[in-house]
Design a protein around this motif. Structure first.
Motif: not given
Length: 344
Positions: A8, A15, A37-38, A40-43, A46
């Protein structure tokens, strides 16, 4: 997976570092169920990353021997170090258990030739800017040769990070006089004075107050003293910040003064904020390893990655290896010349 907050904090920090250095590529190791999931929130992150699932992570309270025995080959920490060893990554960054990270790094990456023990180097905010201080916790006690090796490695780091052609190096001591201090420190000082050490200028002994002054570019000591100095400085910074907050909240006039001088206080806070210079560098290994503070935030993780980026881009490992080889070669030549003179 390391640190007080795990993915987290690490993923937002990565990022943030990617925004500063768009050419960064990440190899991430961790528990997919927790981190995916974390991520995925930072495309953007990723897209610039390869993720490897690891079923095991080293806990912050694990003993180094326990972590090495149970986590070797399987843990996210070990596989991060293996990525450096194999060349998949240029540098490893971890906010995890410091003792476990050092133990695993020594076992996985091994120390460089002629290096008996590695050191942890920290970036130290000073009145002049920044200095490098080592060792801040890897080696308790050090002989003269180890202090000299620390000097050479610290100078190489200063050249890579600060772009100083010949950094000044000082040995931390209880006084600047040559007769003061333990035998190991005095002997290291004597050898540094007489040796033709390329890549650094030996300043002499420095005292505790020289750390904040920035008297030299590199301050060298053994790990016990260095760690005490580091923790004392961090505690003092928090103490001063607490005093300032209390003073600014005391009266209406003080609050008004704070509003008028807010930008100045912000600059002071940034200067004293440990997260701005977060990251200890493990020196003396066959690979670069950066240890982030475990309790840091995303900004601190980003700062550790910034440091890793600079160390890799400026060829820190090659600089250290070249300087050490050159120094030990000159020492060997001097010894051979002395023996030749004695036999003659």
């Amino acid at each position: 997976m390391g640190g007080d907050h795990g993915p987290s904090t690490v993923i937002p920090g990565a990022e943030l570092a990617l925004r500063r250095h768009p050419d960064l590529r990440f190899v991430l190791f961790g528990d997919e169920a927790v981190a995916r999931s974390l991520l995925d929130q930072a495309p953007r992150l990723k897209q610039q990353s390869v993720f490897h699932h690891c079923e095991l992570s080293v806990r912050m309270d694990d003993k180094p021997s326990q972590a090495l025995r149970q986590g070797r080959y399987r843990s996210s920490m070990w596989r991060t170090l293996e990525a450096v060893k194999s060349g998949e990554a240029d540098v490893a960054v971890s906010a995890g258990n410091t003792g476990a990270l050092m133990a695993m790094a020594k076992f996985c990456l091994r120390t460089m030739a002629n290096i008996e023990r590695p050191a942890i180097a920290a970036i130290w905010p000073t009145l002049r800017g920044e200095s490098i201080v080592l060792d801040v916790g890897a080696t308790i006690g050090a002989d003269a040769q180890q202090l000299i090796d620390f000097s050479v490695m610290g100078a190489a780091m200063a050249r890579a990070l600060f772009h100083i052609e010949r950094p000044t190096v000082g040995l931390l001591n209880i006084g600047v006089e040559e007769v003061k201090g333990q035998d190991e420190i005095r002997e290291a000082g004597r050898l540094l004075r007489v040796a033709e050490t390329q890549g650094l200028d030996y300043h002499g002994f420095v005292e505790g107050d020289d750390l904040g002054k920035g008297t030299v570019d590199v301050v060298v000591t053994e790990g016990f003293t260095g760690n005490v100095a580091l923790k004392t400085a961090e505690g003092t910074a928090r103490q001063i910040a607490s005093y300032l907050r209390a003073a600014m909240e005391r009266t209406l006039l003080a609050k008004l003064g704070y509003l008028l001088a807010k930008s100045a206080f912000q600059r002071l806070r940034d200067k004293m904020d440990p997260s701005k210079v977060n990251g200890g560098v493990f020196l003396g290994l066959n690979g670069i390893v950066i240890k982030s503070h475990g309790g840091t935030d995303a900004e601190g993780i980003a700062a550790a990655i910034d440091l890793a980026y600079a160390m890799a881009k400026n060829g820190l490992r090659d600089k250290i290896e070249r300087d050490l080889n050159g120094f030990h070669l000159r020492i060997s030549d001097d010894v051979a010349a002395d023996e030749s003179e004695k036999s003659a």
